[in-house]
Design a protein around this motif. Structure first.
Motif, mmCIF file in Angstrom:
data_model
loop_
_atom_site.group_PDB
_atom_site.id
_atom_site.type_symbol
_atom_site.label_atom_id
_atom_site.label_comp_id
_atom_site.label_asym_id
_atom_site.label_seq_id
_atom_site.Cartn_x
_atom_site.Cartn_y
_atom_site.Cartn_z
ATOM 1 N N VAL B 68 29.156 42.587 40.069
ATOM 2 C CA VAL B 68 30.547 41.693 41.072
ATOM 3 C C VAL B 68 30.159 42.893 42.668
ATOM 4 O O VAL B 68 29.868 43.898 42.325
ATOM 5 C CB VAL B 68 31.601 41.483 40.593
ATOM 6 C CG1 VAL B 68 31.845 40.712 39.757
ATOM 7 C CG2 VAL B 68 32.141 43.022 40.085
ATOM 8 N N ASP B 69 30.950 42.401 43.383
ATOM 9 C CA ASP B 69 30.240 43.361 44.676
ATOM 10 C C ASP B 69 31.605 43.999 44.419
ATOM 11 O O ASP B 69 32.606 44.571 44.104
ATOM 12 C CB ASP B 69 30.041 42.682 45.683
ATOM 13 C CG ASP B 69 31.136 41.391 46.149
ATOM 14 O OD1 ASP B 69 32.335 42.249 46.419
ATOM 15 O OD2 ASP B 69 31.829 40.517 46.264
ATOM 16 N N GLY B 70 31.382 45.382 45.252
ATOM 17 C CA GLY B 70 32.087 46.391 45.493
ATOM 18 C C GLY B 70 33.468 46.258 45.560
ATOM 19 O O GLY B 70 34.555 46.504 45.421
ATOM 20 N N ASP B 71 33.731 45.145 46.922
ATOM 21 C CA ASP B 71 35.323 44.700 47.078
ATOM 22 C C ASP B 71 36.018 43.988 46.012
ATOM 23 O O ASP B 71 36.518 43.897 45.867
ATOM 24 C CB ASP B 71 34.885 43.721 48.166
ATOM 25 C CG ASP B 71 34.645 44.677 49.805
ATOM 26 O OD1 ASP B 71 35.381 45.111 49.931
ATOM 27 O OD2 ASP B 71 33.680 44.190 50.535
ATOM 28 N N PHE B 72 35.144 42.613 45.415
ATOM 29 C CA PHE B 72 35.608 42.183 44.059
ATOM 30 C C PHE B 72 36.231 43.482 43.111
ATOM 31 O O PHE B 72 36.795 43.888 42.540
ATOM 32 C CB PHE B 72 34.849 41.412 43.336
ATOM 33 C CG PHE B 72 34.959 40.194 42.522
ATOM 34 C CD1 PHE B 72 35.790 39.592 42.360
ATOM 35 C CD2 PHE B 72 35.211 40.881 41.136
ATOM 36 C CE1 PHE B 72 36.391 38.416 42.200
ATOM 37 C CE2 PHE B 72 36.015 39.926 40.217
ATOM 38 C CZ PHE B 72 36.565 38.685 40.424
ATOM 39 N N ASP B 73 35.449 44.320 42.925
ATOM 40 C CA ASP B 73 35.330 45.357 42.084
ATOM 41 C C ASP B 73 37.009 46.263 42.643
ATOM 42 O O ASP B 73 37.465 46.555 41.327
ATOM 43 C CB ASP B 73 34.681 46.422 42.053
ATOM 44 C CG ASP B 73 34.559 47.364 40.356
ATOM 45 O OD1 ASP B 73 34.842 47.015 40.074
ATOM 46 O OD2 ASP B 73 33.630 48.573 40.578
ATOM 47 N N SER B 74 37.173 46.888 43.880
ATOM 48 C CA SER B 74 38.460 47.312 44.893
ATOM 49 C C SER B 74 39.557 46.198 43.811
ATOM 50 O O SER B 74 41.029 46.801 43.675
ATOM 51 C CB SER B 74 38.283 47.094 45.724
ATOM 52 O OG SER B 74 37.330 48.158 45.941
ATOM 53 N N LEU B 75 39.352 44.630 44.103
ATOM 54 C CA LEU B 75 40.135 44.323 43.474
ATOM 55 C C LEU B 75 40.937 44.498 42.179
ATOM 56 O O LEU B 75 41.971 44.445 42.063
ATOM 57 C CB LEU B 75 39.664 42.658 43.926
ATOM 58 C CG LEU B 75 40.818 41.796 43.573
ATOM 59 C CD1 LEU B 75 42.059 41.662 43.960
ATOM 60 C CD2 LEU B 75 40.721 39.836 44.089
ATOM 61 N N LEU B 76 39.831 44.616 41.408
ATOM 62 C CA LEU B 76 39.905 44.304 39.780
ATOM 63 C C LEU B 76 40.488 45.772 39.317
ATOM 64 O O LEU B 76 41.237 46.013 38.548
ATOM 65 C CB LEU B 76 38.579 44.684 39.307
ATOM 66 C CG LEU B 76 37.680 43.272 39.151
ATOM 67 C CD1 LEU B 76 36.258 43.279 38.241
ATOM 68 C CD2 LEU B 76 38.931 42.513 39.030
ATOM 69 N N SER B 77 40.157 46.721 40.095
ATOM 70 C CA SER B 77 40.553 48.542 39.935
ATOM 71 C C SER B 77 42.273 48.387 40.533
ATOM 72 O O SER B 77 43.256 48.737 39.995
ATOM 73 C CB SER B 77 39.993 49.252 40.816
ATOM 74 O OG SER B 77 38.825 49.329 40.559
ATOM 75 N N LEU B 78 42.751 47.578 41.630
ATOM 76 C CA LEU B 78 43.768 47.285 42.040
ATOM 77 C C LEU B 78 44.603 46.724 40.604
ATOM 78 O O LEU B 78 46.240 46.910 40.717
ATOM 79 C CB LEU B 78 43.946 46.292 43.524
ATOM 80 C CG LEU B 78 45.233 46.396 43.938
ATOM 81 C CD1 LEU B 78 46.404 47.176 44.072
ATOM 82 C CD2 LEU B 78 45.719 45.074 45.032
ATOM 83 N N CYS B 79 44.622 45.149 40.334
ATOM 84 C CA CYS B 79 44.830 44.889 39.159
ATOM 85 C C CYS B 79 44.929 45.633 37.676
ATOM 86 O O CYS B 79 46.222 45.635 37.187
ATOM 87 C CB CYS B 79 44.148 43.857 38.724
ATOM 88 S SG CYS B 79 43.965 41.915 40.399
ATOM 89 N N ASP B 80 44.398 47.007 37.570
ATOM 90 C CA ASP B 80 44.433 47.918 36.383
ATOM 91 C C ASP B 80 45.784 47.932 37.689
ATOM 92 O O ASP B 80 47.027 48.789 35.765
ATOM 93 C CB ASP B 80 43.283 48.639 36.965
ATOM 94 C CG ASP B 80 42.120 48.444 36.059
ATOM 95 O OD1 ASP B 80 42.484 47.401 34.767
ATOM 96 O OD2 ASP B 80 41.593 49.302 36.058
ATOM 97 N N GLU B 81 45.978 48.997 38.479
ATOM 98 C CA GLU B 81 46.944 49.438 38.691
ATOM 99 C C GLU B 81 48.224 48.558 38.457
ATOM 100 O O GLU B 81 49.679 49.306 38.469
ATOM 101 C CB GLU B 81 46.997 49.761 40.339
ATOM 102 C CG GLU B 81 45.709 50.855 40.287
ATOM 103 C CD GLU B 81 45.934 51.152 41.925
ATOM 104 O OE1 GLU B 81 46.877 51.711 42.713
ATOM 105 O OE2 GLU B 81 44.745 51.567 42.264
ATOM 106 N N LEU B 82 48.326 47.212 39.097
ATOM 107 C CA LEU B 82 49.352 46.448 39.348
ATOM 108 C C LEU B 82 50.481 45.894 37.689
ATOM 109 O O LEU B 82 51.175 46.354 37.216
ATOM 110 C CB LEU B 82 48.973 45.619 40.199
ATOM 111 C CG LEU B 82 49.131 45.112 41.374
ATOM 112 C CD1 LEU B 82 48.768 44.245 41.898
ATOM 113 C CD2 LEU B 82 50.427 45.821 41.804
ATOM 114 N N VAL B 83 48.777 45.515 36.724
ATOM 115 C CA VAL B 83 49.240 45.838 35.168
ATOM 116 C C VAL B 83 50.279 46.907 34.918
ATOM 117 O O VAL B 83 51.144 46.068 34.400
ATOM 118 C CB VAL B 83 48.074 45.437 35.086
ATOM 119 C CG1 VAL B 83 48.482 45.040 33.251
ATOM 120 C CG2 VAL B 83 47.211 43.454 35.333
ATOM 121 N N CYS B 84 49.192 48.235 35.425
ATOM 122 C CA CYS B 84 50.280 49.240 34.625
ATOM 123 C C CYS B 84 51.553 49.337 34.951
ATOM 124 O O CYS B 84 52.842 49.900 34.517
ATOM 125 C CB CYS B 84 49.133 50.416 34.539
ATOM 126 S SG CYS B 84 49.534 51.558 34.493
#
Lengths: 410, 275
Positions: B68-84
């Motif tokens: 996946v590209d960097g923007d999609f990866d950033s969204l996944l990182s954001l989701c990490d934070e939100l889930v937490c």
């Protein structure tokens, strides 16, 4: 034969017939073979460049190692999409660093020539966005450089890489709609075609599409791409183009027409009408080929075939997916129909599994890394660009342009 | 002063932009750019589009790594934070087979994979806000100072304030009822029934059941993505909400009447629940 047997037979026979048109790799995760890798640099980080970065990221074995744009904001935006890439302000610096095998040129059209030719001279594989250039002279310069280069050159005319289009072309060339009698294409989108900036110099640079000294307008920017599809389907190039255009939607002082129409005259009386507007979106972007026994409509992610009532019905059509358009019913063109039908998942195959640009980029990567045949080379790219440039000329002058066939020889 | 209004269809709803400034042509171009970004995110993030990045990941990530590209990866990182942050009340795997959770989404430098069959991603609870945050960035870069953007009225983002006003006043619920004032902030609103009523569309992670703890949750944050995710999480959590970071204001409504004048504000930790 029982009814069930007959259905089964028809289905099998139909799928067997359709199999010759199947793209076996469609829907799979594309990857370069083990041990193969390609380092790519992107020159031009606008919307199209960013879209290309997203597609490059999907292909295992490809790494984007460099990005380049003179505009810092666009460069930083693309850096987020390709975080491992080094950022450069000029293509000369990018080439100087020498950490790329291939270069994708997605700058504004009038700025294609320098990075494309320099990258080819540096021995890089080059993908150049369509149209190749805004002048015939520049387009020929690119084509000449490409022919003499050691690297692969691919022009970004995407119809030739599109699995749905390849399938449709097979049908048309096999006579499914019988004799081609007319063609039509349109681009419709409601947009001012302007990019905002509070910095006047930056605003001027970003809004090259509405600058009459460098822009090919709708005929060149979209028409070249769409008309190439029709030329590829029929193997014919126009002998003359008439056109007209006006600023009907955006009276903001611009000179580049926002609403145009062209008629292209092909050998043997075949005509294509092309119309484009920035004032209305009905029907979006599509191309149509009309034959005496049917028609094909192609809309980049989707395609349909419309049969005349007196045309022969193929067995597989009984099971085909269909879509209604007012009083007409189109057979959906599904590129991997055999496999999906066998799994009972034909409906899930409607529409491409990847955006159209993906297939162009994949073709380029495959050619550059593995030596596969080039999907759209310098000659095809030059011809399609010449058509776009002359269509733009017909629109801006309002005069019929007769085409010297030598122009297509480059 | 000029006011320009534009709209686009994306993410199954209507996005609207209202921009205020001196030059209508400039404002229109800025609004178009913002809405194009939102359309691009729709094309990338909708699980209903066959050629989206999400659909691609959902098709293949159970079988192995998917690039996946960097923007999609950033969204996944954001989701990490939100889930937490939400203790799992927000979870992009919520539409997976029952029992799947975010922990079964594995990431590794630009690649993602699912740890088993049946896991799938659905960014429905964050995509509108994520896209609005990108749009805000573009508007600010272009030099826009006053704007209101919303997606389907449930995700709202405000830049500055209209001339002579303290902020953009947004009604919550019915006309004449509660409202909140947005300035340089975002509002996320979730309700179990959505706009149309009927079947619940906010699902409880882990069980996949429709959430029905509260009738409406509204959250104000700087980030529209956070506001979106938090409002969904609050509908799931109901009264179990713990004090949370990033929220300016939260309205958690389980009664019939909406009266935000007694809403919870600012630096207080916690959420307000109407009687």
């Amino acid at each position: 034969m029982s009814a069930t047997d007959r259905r089964s037979f028809l289905k099998t026979a139909a799928l067997g017939a359709a199999a010759t048109w199947i793209q076996p790799e469609l829907g799979a995760l594309y990857a370069l073979p083990s041990g193969k890798a390609l380092r790519v640099g992107l020159v031009g980080c606008g919307r199209q460049g960013r879209a290309i970065l997203a597609e490059l990221a999907k292909i295992e074995g490809v790494s984007v190692t460099a990005i380049c744009d003179t505009d810092e904001r666009r460069l930083s935006s693309s850096a987020r999409r390709a975080p491992e890439a080094k950022a450069y302000a000029t293509h000369a610096e990018l080439l100087e660093a020498n950490d790329v095998d291939a270069v994708v040129v997605a700058t504004p059209t009038h700025l294609h020539v320098a990075p494309t030719v320099d990258a080819l001279k540096a021995g890089k594989h080059v993908y150049c966005e369509a149209p190749l250039a805004h002048t015939i002279e520049d387009a020929k310069t690119i084509a000449t450089a490409a022919r003499g280069a050691t690297g692969v050159f691919q022009a970004g005319f995407l119809g030739r890489s599109n699995p749905v289009y390849k399938l449709a072309r097979s049908f048309v060339r096999a006579g499914a709609i019988r004799d081609v009698i007319a063609m039509r294409a349109q681009f419709r989108k409601k947009t001012s075609w302007m990019t905002p900036s509070s910095d006047p110099a930056r605003e001027k640079a970003l809004n090259w599409k509405t600058d009459p000294t460098i822009s090919l307008g709708l005929a060149g920017e979209f028409g070249a791409q769409q008309l190439d599809v029709l030329q590829w389907f029929t193997g014919r190039y126009p002998e003359a183009i008439s056109g007209s255009g006006a600023v009907n939607a955006w009276a903001d002082g611009r000179e580049v027409a926002d609403t145009i129409s062209c008629t292209l005259e092909y050998p043997e009386g075949l005509r294509t009408t092309y119309e484009a507007t920035l004032g209305n979106s009905l029907g979006g972007t599509h191309e149509e080929i009309f034959g005496t026994m049917g028609a094909v409509r192609l809309a980049w992610t989707h395609g349909w075939m419309f049969k005349e009532a007196d045309s022969a019905t193929q067995g597989w059509e009984v099971y085909a997916n269909r879509q209604s358009f007012h009083n007409d019913e189109g057979i959906t063109l599904i590129a991997d129909a055999t496999k999906l039908a066998a799994q009972g998942k034909l409906k899930e195959g409607v529409g491409l599994p990847e955006p159209p640009i993906y297939y162009g980029i994949w073709d380029f990567v495959k050619s550059a890394a593995e030596g596969a045949d080039v999907a759209t080379g310098a000659t095809e790219g030059l011809r399609a660009t010449v058509v776009g440039i002359l269509a733009a000329q017909a629109v801006s002058t309002g005069e019929r342009v007769e085409i010297d066939p030598k122009l297509f020889e480059g | 002063m000029e006011t320009v209004r534009l709209a686009a269809q994306a993410m199954g709803t209507r996005f609207e932009a209202v921009l205020v400034g001196d030059d209508a042509g400039f404002l229109r171009a800025a609004a178009e750019e913002a809405l194009e970004l939102i359309e691009d995110e729709h094309a990338r993030l909708s699980r209903f589009e066959r050629d989206s990045v999400v659909s691609r990941v959902n098709r293949h990530a159970s079988s192995g790594w998917v690039g996946v590209d960097g923007d999609f990866d950033s969204l996944l990182s954001l989701c990490d934070e939100l889930v937490c942050a939400t203790g799992g009340a927000f979870d992009p795997t919520v539409t997976s087979e029952a029992g799947a959770c975010w922990k079964e989404v594995q990431r590794d430098s630009g690649r993602v994979r699912f740890l088993r069959e049946g896991v799938c991603l659905d960014f429905g609870a964050v995509a509108k806000g994520w896209a609005l945050d990108l749009a805000r960035e573009a508007l600010l870069e272009a030099g826009v100072e006053m704007a209101l953007l919303h997606g389907g009225t449930s995700s709202v983002l405000a830049l500055g304030a209209p001339p002579g006003e303290e902020g953009w006043r947004i009604a919550l619920g019915s006309e004449g009822g509660a409202s909140c004032l947005l300035k340089g902030a975002s509002l996320g609103v979730s309700a179990p029934d959505g706009e149309a009523g009927g079947v619940g569309h906010v699902l409880v992670p882990g069980t996949g059941a429709a959430a029905n703890e509260v009738s409406l949750a509204a959250v104000v944050c700087e980030s529209a993505a956070w506001a979106d995710a938090w409002s969904t999480a609050l509908v799931v959590l109901g009264e179990e909400l713990e004090p949370c970071n990033g929220m300016e204001t939260a309205f958690l409504l389980s009664g019939e009447a909406l009266d935000c004048s007694v809403g919870w504000r600012g630096d207080q930790a916690g959420a307000f629940r109407l009687p």
